[in-house]
Scaffold this motif. Structure first.
Motif, PDB file in Angstrom:
ATOM      1  N   TYR A  83     -49.677  96.508 104.021  1.00 57.59           N
ATOM      2  CA  TYR A  83     -48.529  96.186 103.026  1.00 57.59           C
ATOM      3  C   TYR A  83     -48.937  95.294 101.953  1.00 57.59           C
ATOM      4  O   TYR A  83     -49.902  94.369 102.277  1.00 57.59           O
ATOM      5  CB  TYR A  83     -47.361  95.689 104.088  1.00 57.59           C
ATOM      6  N   THR A  84     -48.324  95.319 100.924  1.00 53.82           N
ATOM      7  CA  THR A  84     -48.502  94.335  99.889  1.00 53.82           C
ATOM      8  C   THR A  84     -47.198  93.798  98.981  1.00 53.82           C
ATOM      9  O   THR A  84     -46.278  94.659  99.264  1.00 53.82           O
ATOM     10  CB  THR A  84     -49.719  94.646  98.852  1.00 53.82           C
ATOM     11  N   CYS A  85     -47.241  93.162  98.203  1.00 55.63           N
ATOM     12  CA  CYS A  85     -45.822  92.686  97.233  1.00 55.63           C
ATOM     13  C   CYS A  85     -46.260  93.531  95.944  1.00 55.63           C
ATOM     14  O   CYS A  85     -47.388  94.001  95.770  1.00 55.63           O
ATOM     15  CB  CYS A  85     -46.129  91.182  96.747  1.00 55.63           C
ATOM     16  N   GLY A  86     -45.142  94.053  95.710  1.00 57.66           N
ATOM     17  CA  GLY A  86     -45.072  94.735  94.281  1.00 57.66           C
ATOM     18  C   GLY A  86     -43.997  94.394  93.411  1.00 57.66           C
ATOM     19  O   GLY A  86     -42.908  93.726  93.687  1.00 57.66           O
ATOM     20  N   ASN A  87     -44.022  94.559  92.181  1.00 59.76           N
ATOM     21  CA  ASN A  87     -43.034  94.253  91.116  1.00 59.76           C
ATOM     22  C   ASN A  87     -42.756  95.697  90.517  1.00 59.76           C
ATOM     23  O   ASN A  87     -43.540  96.154  89.769  1.00 59.76           O
ATOM     24  CB  ASN A  87     -43.439  93.325  90.311  1.00 59.76           C
ATOM     25  N   ASP A  88     -41.549  96.399  90.830  1.00 56.95           N
ATOM     26  CA  ASP A  88     -41.309  97.826  90.047  1.00 56.95           C
ATOM     27  C   ASP A  88     -40.633  97.544  88.900  1.00 56.95           C
ATOM     28  O   ASP A  88     -39.310  97.549  88.809  1.00 56.95           O
ATOM     29  CB  ASP A  88     -40.474  98.402  91.151  1.00 56.95           C
ATOM     30  N   VAL A  89     -41.447  97.269  87.862  1.00 62.97           N
ATOM     31  CA  VAL A  89     -40.858  96.742  86.449  1.00 62.97           C
ATOM     32  C   VAL A  89     -40.113  98.009  85.928  1.00 62.97           C
ATOM     33  O   VAL A  89     -40.473  99.061  86.200  1.00 62.97           O
ATOM     34  CB  VAL A  89     -41.981  96.169  85.617  1.00 62.97           C
ATOM     35  N   SER A  90     -38.767  97.894  85.433  1.00 69.27           N
ATOM     36  CA  SER A  90     -38.113  98.707  85.222  1.00 69.27           C
ATOM     37  C   SER A  90     -37.380  98.479  83.755  1.00 69.27           C
ATOM     38  O   SER A  90     -36.514  97.357  83.750  1.00 69.27           O
ATOM     39  CB  SER A  90     -37.042  99.051  86.065  1.00 69.27           C
ATOM     40  N   GLU A  91     -37.462  99.269  82.815  1.00 70.47           N
ATOM     41  CA  GLU A  91     -36.641  99.294  81.598  1.00 70.47           C
ATOM     42  C   GLU A  91     -35.242  99.902  81.778  1.00 70.47           C
ATOM     43  O   GLU A  91     -35.062 101.108  81.704  1.00 70.47           O
ATOM     44  CB  GLU A  91     -37.501  99.852  80.315  1.00 70.47           C
ATOM     45  N   ARG A  92     -34.218  99.013  81.702  1.00 67.96           N
ATOM     46  CA  ARG A  92     -33.094  99.508  82.206  1.00 67.96           C
ATOM     47  C   ARG A  92     -32.415 100.566  81.250  1.00 67.96           C
ATOM     48  O   ARG A  92     -31.599 101.613  81.322  1.00 67.96           O
ATOM     49  CB  ARG A  92     -31.974  98.342  82.351  1.00 67.96           C
ATOM     50  N   ASP A  93     -32.714 100.313  79.866  1.00 69.23           N
ATOM     51  CA  ASP A  93     -31.973 101.193  78.782  1.00 69.23           C
ATOM     52  C   ASP A  93     -32.782 102.505  78.960  1.00 69.23           C
ATOM     53  O   ASP A  93     -31.929 103.560  78.668  1.00 69.23           O
ATOM     54  CB  ASP A  93     -32.191 100.487  77.500  1.00 69.23           C
ATOM     55  N   TRP A  94     -34.046 102.562  79.071  1.00 67.35           N
ATOM     56  CA  TRP A  94     -34.743 103.803  79.370  1.00 67.35           C
ATOM     57  C   TRP A  94     -34.353 104.617  80.426  1.00 67.35           C
ATOM     58  O   TRP A  94     -34.404 105.865  80.621  1.00 67.35           O
ATOM     59  CB  TRP A  94     -36.219 103.736  79.317  1.00 67.35           C
ATOM     60  N   GLN A  95     -33.755 103.959  81.470  1.00 63.69           N
ATOM     61  CA  GLN A  95     -33.506 104.515  82.876  1.00 63.69           C
ATOM     62  C   GLN A  95     -32.119 104.860  82.751  1.00 63.69           C
ATOM     63  O   GLN A  95     -31.657 106.126  83.439  1.00 63.69           O
ATOM     64  CB  GLN A  95     -33.831 103.474  83.755  1.00 63.69           C
ATOM     65  N   PRO A 136     -47.029  95.571  88.871  1.00 63.10           N
ATOM     66  CA  PRO A 136     -47.943  94.847  89.340  1.00 63.10           C
ATOM     67  C   PRO A 136     -48.108  94.874  90.999  1.00 63.10           C
ATOM     68  O   PRO A 136     -47.148  95.036  91.534  1.00 63.10           O
ATOM     69  CB  PRO A 136     -47.519  93.486  88.832  1.00 63.10           C
ATOM     70  N   LEU A 137     -49.145  94.848  91.772  1.00 59.86           N
ATOM     71  CA  LEU A 137     -49.316  94.715  93.024  1.00 59.86           C
ATOM     72  C   LEU A 137     -50.367  93.580  93.383  1.00 59.86           C
ATOM     73  O   LEU A 137     -51.245  93.116  92.719  1.00 59.86           O
ATOM     74  CB  LEU A 137     -49.992  95.899  93.433  1.00 59.86           C
ATOM     75  N   GLY A 138     -49.934  93.219  94.843  1.00 62.87           N
ATOM     76  CA  GLY A 138     -51.089  92.011  95.191  1.00 62.87           C
ATOM     77  C   GLY A 138     -50.289  90.932  95.880  1.00 62.87           C
ATOM     78  O   GLY A 138     -48.918  90.991  95.899  1.00 62.87           O
ATOM     79  N   PRO A 139     -50.858  89.856  96.260  1.00 60.72           N
ATOM     80  CA  PRO A 139     -52.263  89.444  95.934  1.00 60.72           C
ATOM     81  C   PRO A 139     -53.152  90.008  96.930  1.00 60.72           C
ATOM     82  O   PRO A 139     -54.459  90.066  96.645  1.00 60.72           O
ATOM     83  CB  PRO A 139     -52.254  87.748  96.018  1.00 60.72           C
TER      84      PRO A 139
END
Length: 182
Positions: free
Chosen positions: A60-72, A92-95
């Protein structure tokens, strides 16, 4: 709660290293962070049982599911989330990848410029990790090195160039990325 895990794809070009910038495209107006636990697959899995799914998780690792809400979800949204969640650097994933670790009462949180924005325990996931892997394996062959983002706790808000976003999971570490404009 939904009756099954909702799955979507992010291309490998969206992945970003710890410490490297999340680059927001010029036409993005509403890009958000999403702190998530990420499952790392360790063996080929197809049509597996829950027990086989659990055994197939490498770590397992940390993640940031970056999301552009207007495009979504906005008035000019895309039919699929390819751009909203798959733009370059939007994953982004890690560390580190931890093994021999089981998600449970550990805390996951996001911090925007040092201020806690999301905080919850992993045991609150709607579907546990083996259930997510088992479900996905019935439709897609999972391969070693594939990663699955498991969902974000609570509300998110926009981030902008000059900000710093951190995702911390107790027992894994802190994923920290600056935010830059294209």
């Amino acid at each position: 709660a939904p009756t099954r895990p909702e799955i979507f794809y992010k291309p490998i070009t969206c992945l970003q290293n710890p410490g490297d910038p999340i680059i927001i495209p010029k036409d993005s107006k509403n890009t958000h962070y999403e702190a998530e636990l990420v499952i790392v697959i360790g063996k080929k899995l197809k049509n597996v049982s829950r027990a086989q799914a659990e055994a197939g998780i490498f770590g397992y690792t940390c993640g940031n599911d970056v999301s552009e809400r207007d495009w979504q979800n906005g008035p000019d949204k895309d039919m699929q989330w390819w751009r909203a969640k798959g733009a370059d650097t939007y994953g982004p994933l890690g560390p580190v990848i931890v093994t021999g670790w089981t998600p449970g009462p550990q805390t996951i949180q996001s911090r925007l410029n040092g201020v806690v924005k999301q905080k919850q325990v992993l045991s609150d996931l709607l579907f546990d990790c083996p259930a997510i892997v088992e479900f996905a394996s019935h439709y897609v062959t999972l391969m070693p090195g594939d990663v699955i983002f498991t969902g974000t706790p609570g509300a998110t808000s926009p981030m902008k160039p000059g900000d710093t976003i951190e995702v911390e999971i107790a027992g894994i570490g802190v994923l920290k990325n600056p935010v830059a404009g294209a």
